[in-house]
Design a protein around this motif. Structure first.
Motif, PDB file in Angstrom:
ATOM      1  N   SER A 131       0.825  -1.208   0.000  1.00 38.96           N
ATOM      2  CA  SER A 131       0.000   0.000   0.000  1.00 38.96           C
ATOM      3  C   SER A 131       0.860   1.260   0.000  1.00 38.96           C
ATOM      4  N   ILE A 132       1.941   1.252   0.779  1.00 37.34           N
ATOM      5  CA  ILE A 132       2.858   2.394   0.799  1.00 37.34           C
ATOM      6  C   ILE A 132       3.464   2.603  -0.580  1.00 37.34           C
ATOM      7  N   ASP A 133       3.851   1.514  -1.224  1.00 34.37           N
ATOM      8  CA  ASP A 133       4.447   1.601  -2.560  1.00 34.37           C
ATOM      9  C   ASP A 133       3.467   2.207  -3.564  1.00 34.37           C
ATOM     10  N   ARG A 134       2.215   1.768  -3.501  1.00 38.59           N
ATOM     11  CA  ARG A 134       1.215   2.276  -4.456  1.00 38.59           C
ATOM     12  C   ARG A 134       0.954   3.766  -4.273  1.00 38.59           C
ATOM     13  N   GLU A 135       0.853   4.203  -3.005  1.00 40.41           N
ATOM     14  CA  GLU A 135       0.489   5.603  -2.775  1.00 40.41           C
ATOM     15  C   GLU A 135       1.668   6.549  -2.946  1.00 40.41           C
ATOM     16  N   LEU A 136       2.860   6.153  -2.496  1.00 44.03           N
ATOM     17  CA  LEU A 136       4.008   7.056  -2.499  1.00 44.03           C
ATOM     18  C   LEU A 136       4.996   6.771  -3.623  1.00 44.03           C
ATOM     19  N   SER A 137       4.723   5.744  -4.449  1.00 41.85           N
ATOM     20  CA  SER A 137       5.644   5.362  -5.534  1.00 41.85           C
ATOM     21  C   SER A 137       7.064   5.215  -4.981  1.00 41.85           C
ATOM     22  N   ALA A 138       7.188   4.446  -3.917  1.00 39.08           N
ATOM     23  CA  ALA A 138       8.451   4.372  -3.187  1.00 39.08           C
ATOM     24  C   ALA A 138       9.528   3.602  -3.942  1.00 39.08           C
TER      25      ALA A 138
END
Length: 479
Positions: A51-58
Motif C-alpha cells: 500500500s505504501i508503494d502504491r500511494e508514495l511510488s516508493a
C-alpha cells in the motif's frame, strides 16, 4: 522465596530495596505496553509495504529503507538508551521515549512522500531506543525472586506476541482504511496509545537509576554504530539496489569496525572505566550462552515474519487481513506456551528451551510440507498446524532466554545488561530480514514463490536444529 533477597539492587537509588519503589501490577502493565510498541512497529509495516508503494511510488530500495532505517537506528542506540536511563533515571527516559515515539509516529502517518517517511522512521527507531531499555532495567531494579521471574516471563511473552501481533494488527488496520487513512493508520494508532502510556507511566512507574552511573562511552558508541550500520545497511539494501559498489565496501569495513569496537571496550574495561558494552559482562555464563542462543532465534523470527508476509501477499495474492489472520494460530500458541513456561522451567530448567527448539523445527517442517503440497491454494487451514506448533515452540524459548541472560547481571548494571540484550535481539531481527528475506526474494525471481519459500524455511529449520543443540550448554537451573 524472599523477593528482596540476592539479586535485588541495593538501596532506594536503584529501587529494588525500597518498598515504595516496588513495581506495582499496573506499573508492570504500563512498561510492558511500552515494550510492545517498538516491536509491533518493527513488524507492522510488513503487510503495509504494498500500500505504501502504491500511494508514495516508493520503489524497492526506499521500501527496504522504511524497514531498515527504523531497525538500524533502533539497534544502534539501544545500549546508549540503557546507559542514559542509568544516569538520568529510567522513568524519565521512558517518558521521554514514549513522548518521542508518539510524535515520530505522527510524523510517519502524515509523511507526504517516501523520503520523509524514511526520515520519520529513523527518528521513530531512535525514540524507541530511548524507551525500550528502561523496561527491563526497571524490572531488574524493582523486583526480585519470584516477582522478577514472573515479570521477565511476561516480558518475554509480550515481546514474542508483539512481533506476531504487529503483522496481524497491520493487516486489520490497512484493510479497515479508517477515515480513508489506509496504511497511515498503522502509525497514527500509536499516538493515542502513547498518550495513555504517558499518563499511566507518570502515575505508576517508580523512578530508579544506577547507584554509580557511568558517562556515555563516546568512542564505543561511534564504533558500535559504524559496525552495525556497515553490516545491516548493505545486507538490507543491497538486493533492492542491485548490489552497488558501496555495499561491498561497507561489508568490507564491518569486521574492522567490529574488531576496533571490541578492542576499545576491552581497553576501557581493563583501565577500570565503564565501556558501552563491558566485556566483563560476558564472563557471566548465563548472559554469554543465553545471547548465543537468542541471536539465531531472533534472526530466524525476523526473517520468518518478513518472508511469510511477502509470500502470502505477493505470492498468493492474499489481502492484508487474510495474511495477518494466517498468523493467529502462532500468536495463540505462543501465548499459551509463555503462560506454561514458568511452571515448566521450575521443573525442567533450561531444557524447556531445547524442547521449544525441537517443536519449532517440527512446525517449520510442517509449513514446508504444506507449501509444497497445497500451493497455490495454501491458506489458513493448511498453515494452521505448522504455525501453531512453531509458535508453541517459540513461546517456550524466548521468555526463558530473557530470564537466563539477565539472571546474573548485578542490579547496578541493569541498564547496561538490558541494553545489550535488546540490542542483540533487535540487530538479530533486522539481520534476519536482511539475510533470509534477501535469500527468499532472490530465489523467488528464478524459481517461483513456492520453491523459494520451501527452501528458505528449510534453511531456517537447519538453523533451528543447530540452535537446539547450542541450548544444551545453557545453565541448567533458571533463576
Amino acid at each position: 522465596m524472599d523477593e528482596t533477597g540476592p539479586g535485588a539492587a541495593p538501596g532506594p537509588a536503584s529501587g529494588a530495596g525500597d518498598p515504595a519503589a516496588a513495581l506495582s501490577p499496573l506499573g508492570l502493565i504500563t512498561i510492558l505496553l511500552g515494550a510492545s510498541l517498538p516491536l509491533i512497529d518493527f513488524f507492522i509495516v510488513n503487510v503495509a509495504l504494498p500500500s505504501i508503494d502504491r500511494e508514495l511510488s516508493a520503489g524497492p530500495a526506499l521500501l527496504e529503507l522504511v524497514v531498515a532505517g527504523y531497525g538500524v537506528a533502533y539497534a544502534v542506540l539501544l545500549v546508549v538508551g540503557g546507559r542514559l536511563g542509568d544516569m538520568f533515571g529510567r522513568r524519565r527516559l521512558f517518558l521521554a521515549g514514549m513522548a518521542a515515539f508518539g510524535l515520530t509516529s505522527l510524523a510517519c502517518g502524515l509523511a507526504p512522500d517516501a523520503g520523509t517517511l524514511v526520515v520519520a522512521r529513523v527518528a521513530q527507531g531512535a525514540s524507541a531506543a530511548l524507551m525500550l531499555p528502561q523496561v527491563l532495567a526497571t524490572i531488574h531494579a524493582t523486583t526480585a525472586g519470584r516477582r522478577r521471574a514472573r515479570a521477565l516471563s511476561l516480558y518475554g511473552a509480550t515481546a514474542g506476541l508483539s512481533m506476531v501481533a504487529g503483522q496481524i494488527l497491520g493487516g486489520v488496520l490497512v484493510s479497515a482504511d479508517i477515515a480513508g487513512t489506509g496504511w497511515r493508520s498503522i502509525f497514527l494508532v500509536n499516538v493515542p496509545v502513547a498518550l495513555i502510556g504517558l499518563v499511566l507511566a507518570a502515575r505508576t512507574v517508580p523512578e530508579t537509576r544506577s547507584d554509580r552511573p557511568a558517562p556515555v562511552d563516546g568512542p564505543g558508541t561511534v564504533l558500535l554504530a559504524v559496525a552495525l550500520v556497515t553490516l545491516l545497511m548493505p545486507l538490507t539494501e543491497g538486493r533492492a539496489a542491485g548490489w552497488p559498489a558501496w555495499t561491498g565496501a561497507s561489508l568490507a569495513v564491518f569486521p574492522f569496525a567490529a574488531g576496533a569496537f571490541w578492542a576499545v571496550e576491552r581497553r576501557a574495561d581493563r583501565l577500570g572505566r565503564t565501556p558501552l558494552v563491558p566485556p566483563s559482562l560476558f564472563a557471566l555464563p548465563g548472559l554469554r550462552r543465553g545471547l548465543g542462543v537468542l541471536m539465531p532465534v531472533a534472526i530466524g523470527f525476523g526473517g520468518f515474519m518478513f518472508v511469510m508476509a511477502v509470500a502470502l501477499q505477493q505470492g498468493l495474492r492474499h489481502g492484508p487481513v487474510e495474511a495477518g489472520v494466517s498468523l493467529v494460530p502462532m500468536a495463540v500458541a505462543f501465548f499459551v506456551a509463555s503462560l506454561m513456561g514458568p511452571r515448566l522451567v521450575g521443573r525442567y530448567g533450561s531444557r524447556v528451551v531445547t524442547a521449544g527448539g525441537l517443536l519449532q523445527a517440527t512446525g517449520l517442517a510442517l509449513l514446508v510440507a504444506a507449501a509444497l503440497r497445497s500451493w497455490p491454494e495454501l491458506g489458513f487451514w493448511q498453515l494452521l498446524p505448522g504455525m501453531a506448533v512453531a509458535g508453541f515452540g517459540q513461546g517456550l524459548q524466548l521468555p526463558v532466554l530473557f530470564r537466563i541472560v539477565l539472571a546474573d547481571v548485578p542490579g547496578e548494571r541493569a541498564g547496561v545488561g538490558s541494553g545489550v540484550l535488546v540490542t542483540t535481539q533487535q540487530a538479530s531481527l533486522a539481520l534476519g530480514v536482511a539475510t533470509l528475506g534477501s535469500l527468499f526474494l532472490s530465489l523467488a525471481g528464478s524459481m517461483g514463490m513456492r520453491d523459494a519459500l520451501a527452501i528458505t524455511l528449510t534453511v531456517q529449520l537447519g538453523a533451528v536444529l543447530l540452535t537446539t543443540l547450542m541450548s544444551l550448554r545453557l545453565p541448567r537451573a533458571v533463576t
